[in-house]
Design a protein around this motif. Sequence first.
Motif, mmCIF file in Angstrom:
data_model
loop_
_atom_site.group_PDB
_atom_site.id
_atom_site.type_symbol
_atom_site.label_atom_id
_atom_site.label_comp_id
_atom_site.label_asym_id
_atom_site.label_seq_id
_atom_site.Cartn_x
_atom_site.Cartn_y
_atom_site.Cartn_z
ATOM 1 N N VAL A 191 -11.082 6.748 2.577
ATOM 2 C CA VAL A 191 -11.177 5.303 2.355
ATOM 3 C C VAL A 191 -12.637 4.890 2.478
ATOM 4 C CG1 VAL A 191 -10.430 3.028 3.130
ATOM 5 C CG2 VAL A 191 -8.845 4.971 3.240
ATOM 6 N N THR A 192 -13.183 4.317 1.410
ATOM 7 C CA THR A 192 -14.603 3.990 1.333
ATOM 8 C C THR A 192 -14.802 2.534 0.959
ATOM 9 O OG1 THR A 192 -15.105 6.251 0.611
ATOM 10 C CG2 THR A 192 -16.793 4.579 0.235
ATOM 11 N N LEU A 201 -4.944 0.590 4.695
ATOM 12 C CA LEU A 201 -4.838 1.705 3.751
ATOM 13 C C LEU A 201 -4.705 3.029 4.499
ATOM 14 C CD1 LEU A 201 -7.504 0.640 1.110
ATOM 15 C CD2 LEU A 201 -5.040 0.839 0.707
ATOM 16 N N GLU A 202 -5.488 3.206 5.527
ATOM 17 C CA GLU A 202 -5.398 4.435 6.325
ATOM 18 C C GLU A 202 -4.039 4.543 7.004
ATOM 19 O OE1 GLU A 202 -8.824 4.054 8.801
ATOM 20 O OE2 GLU A 202 -10.179 4.962 7.311
ATOM 21 N N ALA A 203 -3.533 3.418 7.499
ATOM 22 C CA ALA A 203 -2.217 3.422 8.141
ATOM 23 C C ALA A 203 -1.116 3.768 7.143
ATOM 24 C CB ALA A 203 -1.942 2.065 8.780
ATOM 25 N N PHE A 248 0.835 -1.207 0.000
ATOM 26 C CA PHE A 248 0.000 0.000 0.000
ATOM 27 C C PHE A 248 0.870 1.258 0.000
ATOM 28 C CE2 PHE A 248 -3.641 -2.466 2.274
ATOM 29 C CZ PHE A 248 -3.857 -3.178 1.121
ATOM 30 N N ALA A 249 1.988 1.212 0.710
ATOM 31 C CA ALA A 249 2.906 2.353 0.692
ATOM 32 C C ALA A 249 3.477 2.553 -0.713
ATOM 33 C CB ALA A 249 4.036 2.134 1.696
ATOM 34 N N GLU A 250 3.778 1.435 -1.389
ATOM 35 C CA GLU A 250 4.278 1.493 -2.767
ATOM 36 C C GLU A 250 3.229 2.078 -3.699
ATOM 37 O OE1 GLU A 250 6.721 0.402 -6.264
ATOM 38 O OE2 GLU A 250 6.959 1.229 -4.245
ATOM 39 N N TRP A 251 1.977 1.668 -3.548
ATOM 40 C CA TRP A 251 0.915 2.173 -4.420
ATOM 41 C C TRP A 251 0.678 3.665 -4.176
ATOM 42 C CZ3 TRP A 251 -3.057 -2.376 -3.482
ATOM 43 C CH2 TRP A 251 -2.427 -3.579 -3.863
ATOM 44 N N ARG A 252 0.766 4.077 -2.922
ATOM 45 C CA ARG A 252 0.632 5.500 -2.589
ATOM 46 C C ARG A 252 1.747 6.302 -3.261
ATOM 47 N NH1 ARG A 252 2.512 9.132 1.245
ATOM 48 N NH2 ARG A 252 0.962 10.561 2.157
ATOM 49 N N ARG A 253 2.945 5.734 -3.280
ATOM 50 C CA ARG A 253 4.096 6.427 -3.885
ATOM 51 C C ARG A 253 3.888 6.686 -5.376
ATOM 52 N NH1 ARG A 253 8.204 5.158 -7.024
ATOM 53 N NH2 ARG A 253 7.722 2.916 -7.057
ATOM 54 N N PHE A 265 -3.206 -12.333 4.658
ATOM 55 C CA PHE A 265 -4.634 -12.482 4.938
ATOM 56 C C PHE A 265 -5.037 -13.955 4.937
ATOM 57 C CE2 PHE A 265 -4.586 -8.071 3.239
ATOM 58 C CZ PHE A 265 -5.115 -7.430 4.362
ATOM 59 N N SER A 266 -4.241 -14.793 5.572
ATOM 60 C CA SER A 266 -4.543 -16.224 5.621
ATOM 61 C C SER A 266 -5.849 -16.520 6.342
ATOM 62 C CB SER A 266 -3.404 -16.986 6.304
ATOM 63 O OG SER A 266 -3.198 -16.505 7.623
ATOM 64 N N SER A 267 -6.252 -15.629 7.242
ATOM 65 C CA SER A 267 -7.524 -15.812 7.953
ATOM 66 C C SER A 267 -8.664 -15.061 7.296
ATOM 67 C CB SER A 267 -7.385 -15.359 9.416
ATOM 68 O OG SER A 267 -6.986 -13.996 9.484
ATOM 69 N N GLY A 268 -8.422 -14.513 6.085
ATOM 70 C CA GLY A 268 -9.479 -13.832 5.342
ATOM 71 C C GLY A 268 -9.246 -12.339 5.227
ATOM 72 N N ALA A 269 -9.424 -11.807 4.031
ATOM 73 C CA ALA A 269 -9.218 -10.376 3.781
ATOM 74 C C ALA A 269 -10.528 -9.629 3.989
ATOM 75 C CB ALA A 269 -8.685 -10.148 2.370
ATOM 76 N N GLN A 270 -10.861 -9.376 5.231
ATOM 77 C CA GLN A 270 -12.065 -8.618 5.542
ATOM 78 C C GLN A 270 -11.897 -7.161 5.107
ATOM 79 O OE1 GLN A 270 -15.151 -9.446 7.348
ATOM 80 N NE2 GLN A 270 -14.560 -11.501 6.669
ATOM 81 N N ALA A 271 -12.952 -6.573 4.595
ATOM 82 C CA ALA A 271 -12.881 -5.214 4.060
ATOM 83 C C ALA A 271 -12.382 -4.221 5.102
ATOM 84 C CB ALA A 271 -14.258 -4.793 3.547
ATOM 85 N N GLU A 272 -12.846 -4.358 6.331
ATOM 86 C CA GLU A 272 -12.460 -3.406 7.378
ATOM 87 C C GLU A 272 -10.960 -3.475 7.668
ATOM 88 O OE1 GLU A 272 -16.726 -4.143 7.477
ATOM 89 O OE2 GLU A 272 -14.977 -5.492 7.485
ATOM 90 N N ALA A 273 -10.387 -4.681 7.624
ATOM 91 C CA ALA A 273 -8.961 -4.836 7.873
ATOM 92 C C ALA A 273 -8.142 -4.211 6.750
ATOM 93 C CB ALA A 273 -8.616 -6.310 8.033
#
Length: 281
Positions: free
Chosen positions: A239-240, A231-233, A150-155, A218-226
């Motif tokens: 973020v929507t 992304l915020e971090a 995510f840091a790379e994508w922000r860059r 995300f081995s335990s599942g990529a929940q949207a909130e996580a």
Amino acid sequence: MTGADARARATERREGANQTLRDEIKAYWSARAETFDLSPGHEIFTEAERAAWQALIRRHLGEAKGRPALDLACGTAVVSHLLDDLGFRVTGLDWAEPMLERARAKARQRGRAITFRMADAETTMEPDAAYDVIVTRHLVWTLVDPAAAFAEWRRVLKPGGRLLIVDGDFVNQGLAERLVKRLSTLIQRVRRRCVEAPHQSTAELAATHAAILQRVYFSSGAQAEAVAALLEAAGFVNVTIDRNLKAIHRAQSIHWTRLKALSRSLEHRYAISATRPVDGA
């Protein structure tokens, strides 16, 4: 051995393990390339589904107007063509050469001026602030280090640029979804047929997929909130989470049995959009 030495060796082991996992993921998607476009949910087979995807893209990214767009983990370029249709200037990145071969062939066949390059989505090697939009589909759940990605994508996004993630939690299942899938499996066995694409019935690939899934972030599942929290971090704003993918699923459902379509509608799938801030970027 000092504490610093121990930490350094532990870091080396983690990095080595992550590199091995990345190699396995790359090999897995390379093996999937040959039959990837046979599956509803991968390739687009109807104009209704194409329109539904384009509506989702417009909803979160606005009008194209020739803006540069990056399709990360582009695969066979399904999303790249959606973006190109809308008028974006598209670059697709993928690290599986068999996927890129099919992407390039598809673009040539359709006469599209889409650029394709081999690159890791977590380390793109793209210039700073090069793109107005980034789109990923079914990539985030496979990431080894989403915070770094995510840091790379922000860059590589311009200040004010928009990111659109389309993904899902493909691990956790609610009671209704589990019941529907079990019933669907039983019916398939009775009828001695399989409604999935050929690659999904290959035991070896299925075992590889399961082994990879156990070791990704995300081995335990990529929940949207996580995903949204990460992304915020990473410094994204606005973020929507958008769970309204019904039009896409409805268009895809004509290719499946009723039980398969119902199961799909119960899955935790979502789109997330986010912005690189303009101030303090």
